[in-house]
Design a protein around this motif. Structure first.
Motif, PDB file in Angstrom:
ATOM      1  N   ASN A   1     -63.257  34.430  29.755  1.00 47.78           N
ATOM      2  CA  ASN A   1     -64.561  34.166  29.152  1.00 47.78           C
ATOM      3  C   ASN A   1     -65.523  33.437  30.088  1.00 47.78           C
ATOM      4  O   ASN A   1     -66.648  33.161  29.718  1.00 47.78           O
ATOM      5  CB  ASN A   1     -64.389  33.345  27.866  1.00 47.78           C
ATOM      6  CG  ASN A   1     -63.659  34.121  26.785  1.00 47.78           C
ATOM      7  OD1 ASN A   1     -63.843  35.326  26.642  1.00 47.78           O
ATOM      8  ND2 ASN A   1     -62.807  33.450  26.025  1.00 47.78           N
TER       9      ASN A   1
ATOM     10  N   LEU B   1     -51.751  31.713  23.598  1.00 51.18           N
ATOM     11  CA  LEU B   1     -53.207  31.602  23.575  1.00 51.18           C
ATOM     12  C   LEU B   1     -53.680  30.161  23.462  1.00 51.18           C
ATOM     13  O   LEU B   1     -52.946  29.283  23.007  1.00 51.18           O
ATOM     14  CB  LEU B   1     -53.776  32.408  22.409  1.00 51.18           C
ATOM     15  CG  LEU B   1     -53.510  33.922  22.428  1.00 51.18           C
ATOM     16  CD1 LEU B   1     -53.986  34.549  21.126  1.00 51.18           C
ATOM     17  CD2 LEU B   1     -54.193  34.581  23.620  1.00 51.18           C
TER      18      LEU B   1
ATOM     19  N   GLU C   1     -58.985  30.372  20.569  1.00 52.01           N
ATOM     20  CA  GLU C   1     -59.113  31.825  20.589  1.00 52.01           C
ATOM     21  C   GLU C   1     -58.801  32.378  19.200  1.00 52.01           C
ATOM     22  O   GLU C   1     -57.846  33.146  18.996  1.00 52.01           O
ATOM     23  CB  GLU C   1     -58.189  32.430  21.646  1.00 52.01           C
ATOM     24  CG  GLU C   1     -58.571  32.058  23.073  1.00 52.01           C
ATOM     25  CD  GLU C   1     -57.717  32.761  24.107  1.00 52.01           C
ATOM     26  OE1 GLU C   1     -58.065  33.896  24.491  1.00 52.01           O
ATOM     27  OE2 GLU C   1     -56.698  32.177  24.526  1.00 52.01           O
TER      28      GLU C   1
ATOM     29  N   VAL D   1     -58.256  36.393  18.287  1.00 53.69           N
ATOM     30  CA  VAL D   1     -56.999  37.011  18.709  1.00 53.69           C
ATOM     31  C   VAL D   1     -55.819  36.407  17.953  1.00 53.69           C
ATOM     32  O   VAL D   1     -54.871  37.106  17.596  1.00 53.69           O
ATOM     33  CB  VAL D   1     -56.778  36.847  20.227  1.00 53.69           C
ATOM     34  CG1 VAL D   1     -55.633  37.738  20.693  1.00 53.69           C
ATOM     35  CG2 VAL D   1     -58.038  37.199  20.994  1.00 53.69           C
TER      36      VAL D   1
ATOM     37  N   THR E   1     -58.888  45.219  25.685  1.00 51.87           N
ATOM     38  CA  THR E   1     -59.590  44.414  24.682  1.00 51.87           C
ATOM     39  C   THR E   1     -58.631  43.494  23.935  1.00 51.87           C
ATOM     40  O   THR E   1     -57.412  43.709  23.940  1.00 51.87           O
ATOM     41  CB  THR E   1     -60.292  45.321  23.660  1.00 51.87           C
ATOM     42  OG1 THR E   1     -59.289  46.066  22.934  1.00 51.87           O
ATOM     43  CG2 THR E   1     -61.240  46.295  24.354  1.00 51.87           C
ATOM     44  N   ASP E   2     -59.195  42.489  23.272  1.00 53.00           N
ATOM     45  CA  ASP E   2     -58.384  41.571  22.470  1.00 53.00           C
ATOM     46  C   ASP E   2     -57.649  42.316  21.363  1.00 53.00           C
ATOM     47  O   ASP E   2     -56.498  41.995  21.036  1.00 53.00           O
ATOM     48  CB  ASP E   2     -59.275  40.483  21.858  1.00 53.00           C
ATOM     49  CG  ASP E   2     -59.786  39.510  22.906  1.00 53.00           C
ATOM     50  OD1 ASP E   2     -59.180  39.438  23.999  1.00 53.00           O
ATOM     51  OD2 ASP E   2     -60.791  38.822  22.637  1.00 53.00           O
ATOM     52  N   GLU E   3     -58.323  43.309  20.770  1.00 50.32           N
ATOM     53  CA  GLU E   3     -57.705  44.083  19.690  1.00 50.32           C
ATOM     54  C   GLU E   3     -56.471  44.830  20.194  1.00 50.32           C
ATOM     55  O   GLU E   3     -55.423  44.857  19.534  1.00 50.32           O
ATOM     56  CB  GLU E   3     -58.723  45.079  19.106  1.00 50.32           C
ATOM     57  CG  GLU E   3     -59.830  44.448  18.288  1.00 50.32           C
ATOM     58  CD  GLU E   3     -60.921  43.821  19.162  1.00 50.32           C
ATOM     59  OE1 GLU E   3     -60.873  43.994  20.414  1.00 50.32           O
ATOM     60  OE2 GLU E   3     -61.808  43.153  18.603  1.00 50.32           O
TER      61      GLU E   3
ATOM     62  N   LYS F   1     -54.686  44.029  22.871  1.00 53.22           N
ATOM     63  CA  LYS F   1     -53.663  43.041  23.219  1.00 53.22           C
ATOM     64  C   LYS F   1     -52.859  42.636  21.989  1.00 53.22           C
ATOM     65  O   LYS F   1     -51.631  42.576  22.024  1.00 53.22           O
ATOM     66  CB  LYS F   1     -54.318  41.802  23.838  1.00 53.22           C
ATOM     67  CG  LYS F   1     -54.756  41.969  25.272  1.00 53.22           C
ATOM     68  CD  LYS F   1     -55.332  40.660  25.803  1.00 53.22           C
ATOM     69  CE  LYS F   1     -55.816  40.841  27.231  1.00 53.22           C
ATOM     70  NZ  LYS F   1     -56.413  39.596  27.770  1.00 53.22           N
TER      71      LYS F   1
END
Length: 218
Positions: free
Chosen positions: A93, A135, A139, A142, A171-173, A175
């Protein structure tokens, strides 16, 4: 994913597993101990180089991360950034991560040497060698996705299924989906394949990217 199927998967992950809950933990303990002993000299060399490069700053980077069942723990890494870098933000980020990464840090990040102190986290039972990457507490998006997939029910890892499917480039999705898939299908064969792919990715520096991903229209 269908909500009923998702709930069934989470329930299945919550059930006892001989490999995941007993054998895997035993193997983590043994191999992390072996790793600490075998890599003691390389870790000492990295520590000395970091100290010489920036003598007034710390060698280790400590940060709160979210572990199994959302319990927080302190993760250990070799410091690769300046002391004034934002500590409560994921590197992905950062607008300009190069402004914070030290010359030594750039090398150890590319070679994943900064991750070696996490062997102590594995040894203490806070992490596994293979599992979803832990994480930062802020975050939230996620973490919420991981909880939906049941990935928060298992120990986080030094490397994981998401890391060998793009690491910083997905992407976070995606992951979270990979993390959930791993949690649902934990096995010794899957762990071995992830470790093997991780070694190849480190050798070829695949999936390493610093800073924000620029979104493109698909």
């Amino acid at each position: 994913m269908d909500r009923k199927l998702q709930n069934a998967n989470v329930e299945q992950i919550s059930n006892f597993s001989w490999y995941r809950d007993v054998c895997k933990r035993f193997l983590d303990f043994v191999f992390s101990l072996i790793g600490i002993v075998v890599l003691a000299v390389p870790m000492l060399i990295v520590a000395i180089v970091i100290k010489v490069d920036s003598p007034k700053e710390q060698i280790l980077f400590r940060q709160k991360r979210v572990g199994k069942n959302n319990h927080e723990f302190t993760i250990y890494k070799f410091r690769s950034m300046r002391q004034d870098a934002p500590h409560e933000m994921a590197t992905k980020n950062f607008e300009n991560p190069e402004a914070y990464i030290t010359p030594v840090g750039k090398f150890i990040r590319k070679a994943s040497l900064d991750e070696l102190p996490q062997l102590f986290n594995v040894f203490m039972g806070e992490m596994s060698i293979v599992g979803p990457r832990p994480l930062i507490p802020n975050e939230g998006k996620v973490l919420e996705l991981r909880e939906e997939y049941g990935a928060n029910k298992i120990l986080p890892g030094i490397t994981g299924l998401a890391q060998v499917h793009g690491r910083d480039e997905i992407t976070d999705e995606n992951k979270a989906a990979y993390d959930g898939k791993y949690a649902l299908n934990v096995s010794w064969l899957l762990d071995l394949s992830i470790i093997f792919k991780t070694i190849l990715d480190v050798i070829h520096s695949r999936g390493v990217r610093e800073g924000k991903i620029k979104q493109k229209d698909v």
